[in-house]
Design an enzyme around this catalytic site. Structure first.
Site, PDB file in Angstrom:
ATOM      1  N   HIS A  75       0.967  -0.854   0.034  1.00 60.29           N
ATOM      2  CA  HIS A  75      -0.415   0.091  -0.489  1.00 60.29           C
ATOM      3  C   HIS A  75       0.869   0.878   0.152  1.00 60.29           C
ATOM      4  CE1 HIS A  75      -3.796   2.288   1.365  1.00 60.29           C
ATOM      5  NE2 HIS A  75      -2.702   2.619   1.658  1.00 60.29           N
ATOM      6  N   GLU A  76       1.844   1.706   1.245  1.00 62.16           N
ATOM      7  CA  GLU A  76       3.002   2.389   1.076  1.00 62.16           C
ATOM      8  C   GLU A  76       3.732   2.800  -0.213  1.00 62.16           C
ATOM      9  OE1 GLU A  76       1.703   4.896   2.805  1.00 62.16           O
ATOM     10  OE2 GLU A  76       0.494   3.125   4.209  1.00 62.16           O
TER      11      GLU A  76
HETATM   12 ZN   LIG Z   1      -3.006   5.251   2.147  1.00 66.40          ZN
END
Ligand SMILES: [Zn+2]
Length: 384
Positions: A179-180
């Site tokens: 995600h990051e």
């Molecule tokens: Zn996010």
């Protein structure tokens, strides 16, 4: 234990309901004052104006989700059957439906999986991410004394797109890194291709790039050699992601719109009124299979996002847009358009940038497609 934790936390909020209601009401009154002093017709129009988001995107989301609530009701019914409980309660919502699945990864394994998973975005993207993770020291990865919790992607125009996280080796940590990394690659590309003033992307767009990479990770994991339980675990994770990021946040968005509309009509917001509205929303969203305990009525008091007005709906639009773009890249050769989107920062308004990437958020099609996907996952999970 789950029940007592649920009751403990919500009873504590209930004790301070007058104060917490006064605080939230103050937030809404602030929004109303800003709205009127700037001559916007309504709070929502004032809030969405800066990024030129049509209010129909917000109201259309709620309407489209409402029309498809039977999909969520069905999942609740199946969950109740799977857990073999006479009554399904709020505190049963987070119980994993697949038990004892051992999916853990060292940080190095996670890094490798994340890099492999972005292959559908092309070699250039993959190499840039690989360089950042393996050589560029982007990630402050482990817990440390006095280090803050959570995970973030952050940096400035001419710095690396740093990632802060607290890697512990479980499945969720792997997804957090994916995600990051999505956020960081969005920043890297926009910073490289845009002048400073257009390099920052607004929140409406931010969660698209990160959620997109989560989907890539699910796709990649699905190709690994997995046991039947591990496979079911992954499907259940995806179902829960959509439930919490999409359905739940839309319910929040509806609550928020409702209390602002009441304030516009000069209706005083009292704890009783907020609890009634919140209770009914839970009944509507979760359906008959879930026993909606009255203690949940106070949950609005513990949602910090209600203090950033008209913010939460972007989680729901973000995951819908990401899903449609992901399908377009995987199934229809939409890669170049998507990469261009990642390089666009805020050089146009968000709806326009998404449209150029291939998804029209003014239509309810992306929302419908995500709910179709949810139905498919639920059927897949409970029939296999
Ligand atoms: Zn996010």
């Amino acid at each position: 234990l789950r029940q007592s934790a649920f009751e403990g936390i919500h009873r504590s909020f209930l004790k301070y309901e007058n104060t917490l209601c006064e605080l939230l009401s103050g937030q809404v009154q602030n929004s109303l004052f800003q709205t009127r002093s700037r001559n916007y017709p309504s709070c929502i129009e004032g809030a969405l104006f800066p990024h030129q988001i049509d209010t129909s995107v917000y109201t259309g989301l709620i309407k489209a989700v409402r029309a498809r609530l039977p999909s969520l009701h069905k999942y609740m019914k199946k969950r109740k059957e799977a857990l073999k409980v006479d009554e399904l309660h709020m505190w049963d919502l987070h119980v994993p439906l697949v038990q004892d699945v051992n999916l853990s990864f060292t940080y190095e394994e996670a890094e490798k999986l994340v890099i492999e998973s972005v292959a559908p975005l092309g070699r250039e993207y993959q190499e840039a991410l690989s360089k950042g993770l393996l050589k560029g020291r982007w990630v402050d990865r482990y817990e440390n004394a006095r280090k803050r919790s959570g995970a973030y992607s952050s940096g400035c125009y001419d710095s690396m797109p740093y990632i802060l996280m607290n890697y512990n080796g479980n499945f969720q940590d792997l997804m957090t890194l994916a995600h990051e990394a999505g956020h960081s690659m969005h920043s890297l590309n926009s910073n490289q291709h845009q002048p400073y003033q257009y390099s920052h992307y607004p929140i409406f767009l931010a969660e698209v790039a990160s959620t997109f990479n989560e989907e890539l990770m699910f796709l990649h994991l699905g190709k690994q050699e997995l046991t039947k339980d591990q496979r079911r675990f992954l499907i259940n994770q995806q179902i829960e992601d959509i439930r919490s990021t999409f359905f739940r946040q839309t319910m929040f968005a509806e609550f928020e719109l409702k209390i602002h509309e009441l304030a516009e009509q000069a209706v005083p917001l009292t704890p009783q009124l907020l609890k009634e509205i919140y209770h009914q929303l839970n009944v509507d969203y979760f359906g008959e299979a879930l026993s909606v305990d009255t203690l949940i009525d106070i949950e609005w008091a513990r949602i910090p996002h209600f203090y950033s007005h008209f913010y939460v709906y972007q989680y729901a639009t973000g995951i819908s847009a990401a899903h449609s773009l992901y399908r377009r890249v995987i199934e229809e050769n939409g890669r170049e358009d998507y990469l261009k989107f990642l390089s666009s920062g805020s050089s146009h308004f968000p709806l326009e940038l998404l449209k150029r990437a291939g998804v029209d958020m003014k239509s309810t099609q992306p929302v419908a497609a995500l709910i179709d996907h949810f139905d498919h996952l639920v059927d897949d999970f409970f029939t296999n």
